[in-house]
Design a protein around this motif. Structure first.
Motif, PDB file in Angstrom:
ATOM      1  N   CYS A 190       0.858  -1.188   0.000  1.00 36.71           N
ATOM      2  CA  CYS A 190       0.000   0.000   0.000  1.00 36.71           C
ATOM      3  C   CYS A 190       0.889   1.230   0.000  1.00 36.71           C
ATOM      4  CB  CYS A 190      -0.956   0.006   1.190  1.00 36.71           C
ATOM      5  SG  CYS A 190      -0.165   0.211   2.806  1.00 36.71           S
TER       6      CYS A 190
ATOM      7  N   PHE B 215      -7.245   6.947   4.725  1.00 34.92           N
ATOM      8  CA  PHE B 215      -7.808   6.662   3.399  1.00 34.92           C
ATOM      9  C   PHE B 215      -6.837   5.833   2.557  1.00 34.92           C
ATOM     10  CE2 PHE B 215      -9.658  11.139   4.058  1.00 34.92           C
ATOM     11  CZ  PHE B 215     -10.691  10.658   4.848  1.00 34.92           C
TER      12      PHE B 215
ATOM     13  N   THR C 154      -5.741   2.682   0.656  1.00 36.99           N
ATOM     14  CA  THR C 154      -6.213   1.452   0.028  1.00 36.99           C
ATOM     15  C   THR C 154      -5.218   0.328   0.287  1.00 36.99           C
ATOM     16  OG1 THR C 154      -7.326   2.730  -1.701  1.00 36.99           O
ATOM     17  CG2 THR C 154      -6.923   0.407  -2.152  1.00 36.99           C
TER      18      THR C 154
ATOM     19  N   LYS D 216     -16.941   2.692   4.373  1.00 38.55           N
ATOM     20  CA  LYS D 216     -17.075   3.604   3.250  1.00 38.55           C
ATOM     21  C   LYS D 216     -18.439   3.509   2.572  1.00 38.55           C
ATOM     22  CE  LYS D 216     -13.734   1.701   0.884  1.00 38.55           C
ATOM     23  NZ  LYS D 216     -13.436   0.501   1.674  1.00 38.55           N
TER      24      LYS D 216
ATOM     25  N   THR E 260      -9.843  -0.120   3.245  1.00 36.49           N
ATOM     26  CA  THR E 260      -9.315   1.235   3.346  1.00 36.49           C
ATOM     27  C   THR E 260      -9.024   1.501   4.818  1.00 36.49           C
ATOM     28  OG1 THR E 260     -10.628   1.924   1.445  1.00 36.49           O
ATOM     29  CG2 THR E 260      -9.742   3.670   2.859  1.00 36.49           C
TER      30      THR E 260
END
Length: 388
Positions: A124, A158, A160, A202, A210
């Motif tokens: 990530c 935030f 991913t 989300k 996330t």
């Protein structure tokens, strides 16, 4: 298929990828959307097929193919109607892995890039902070050098793949007093003491994890610094062009997917004795959104070609993301309307597609930030240059 950009080999690759996604991914999508966890086996299957190594060196297990294989990879992922799954795949392959490839040492590439290509390790990219958002230069996280380690403190949000990834590519300030000139890039193993992650709930992209991540006195070996100390900001800016273009390509692809589904629905759905694709008001609206999608696609293809040729296309990539994501939101909203009440039902694809698409104008730089970047380039004649 557009022969200006795609060869027969490209088309065969598209067919192979499409078949793979339908067989190996689509049967699991609804489950992953509900659980918010993409099972590990699929990463390894992507690796076995070479999909994570498309544009990476053969030396580390990649295929070293041209950029239009990447375009195909992105477009086909949008057709299975899970923005979260698609994001998990491309954030690994084109955010985390891009930094490994461009700034990582040979040792880092062997330890992290090679197993990322095979799907054995998931990565990530950690840039956005809870109080920073699109203001990368305002980053608060610090990595202070202490002997043969850096001590990292701060937080990111935030992110991913921010919960289930095996390693993190992270930006932090090594010389906070120097502002954006004091920023550096590191790679860190997930199990390093002091790292804690929280999964975020989300509106869309439900399949992807996330995360918000905190770092408390995390010890980073000096050899995990990527590139030069203090060059983190230009490295990030340089790769933003790719990220923005990716999101532009994603946008035109999901708009096309929505239009294709809606056209089939309209040909089957009857009202007042005829299929609804015969009503002029709907026909003309479809003509508008299909035209806008095609114009975005052609601009994105040209920009991809220029990027693949080594040009620094930060302006064009920024335009791509700004206009393509706006276009996709409008197109999918219109398509949902054409389905009437069925468009609002979870049993039909437009509801998920609308939720997933809404992230487009936010992630990777909000539309508001992109407009200001473009205004600086267009009005103030500001020039952005690649890292040297």
């Amino acid at each position: 298929m557009n022969n200006t950009y795609f060869t027969e080999e490209h088309n065969l690759f598209r067919k192979s990828l499409s078949d793979f996604l339908q067989k190996e991914v689509v049967p699991h999508i609804d489950k992953w959307e509900k659980t918010g966890t993409i099972e590990r086996f699929i990463w390894e299957k992507f690796g076995e097929m070479g999909f994570f190594g498309i544009n990476y060196p053969e030396k580390y297990g990649g295929l070293d193919l041209d950029i239009f294989y990447t375009v195909i990879f992105l477009e086909e992922l949008q057709k299975i109607n899970s923005g979260g799954f698609a994001a998990a795949m491309w954030a690994h392959a084109y955010l985390a892995m891009t930094h490994l490839n461009k700034e990582g040492s040979h040792e880092i590439k062997e330890k992290y890039l090679a197993p990322s290509i095979t799907g054995e390790k998931i990565g990530c990219l950690c840039i956005t902070e809870p109080f920073g958002g699109s203001d990368v230069a305002g980053m608060k996280s610090t990595a202070v050098k202490n002997g043969d380690h850096y001590i990292l403190n701060g937080s990111k949000t935030f992110i991913t793949n921010g919960v289930y990834s095996d390693y993190l590519v992270i930006a932090a300030k090594t010389s906070p007093e120097e502002g954006n000139k004091g920023m550096s890039i590191f790679v860190i193993d997930r199990d390093t003491p002091g790292i804690a992650s929280t999964k975020l709930d989300k509106l869309g992209w439900r399949a992807s994890d996330t995360g918000e991540i905190s770092f408390t006195d995390v010890k980073i070996p000096v050899e995990n610094l990527m590139g030069e100390e203090g060059k983190g900001f230009p490295y990030i800016m340089q790769h933003f062009a790719l990220e923005r273009l990716i999101m532009g390509i994603n946008a035109h692809a999901r708009a096309e997917s929505a239009i294709e589904y809606t056209l089939q629905y309209m040909s089957d759905r009857t009202a007042f004795g005829r299929s609804i694709d015969k009503f002029q008001a709907l026909r003309h609206r479809i003509a508008d959104i299909a035209s806008e999608a095609e114009m975005c696609k052609q601009f994105n293809y040209l920009t991809a070609q220029r990027l693949g040729n080594g040009e620094y296309v930060v302006k064009e990539a920024t335009m791509s993301k700004l206009l393509s994501t706006k276009m996709a939101d409008n197109a999918i909203n219109e398509c949902l309307q054409f389905l009437g009440g069925y468009g609002y039902m979870e049993d039909y694809p437009l509801a998920r597609m609308l939720r997933d698409s809404r992230l487009g104008p936010i992630g990777g730089g909000t539309s508001e930030i992109l407009r200001e970047i473009l205004a600086k380039m267009i009005i103030d004649k500001k020039e952005y240059k690649p890292a040297t």
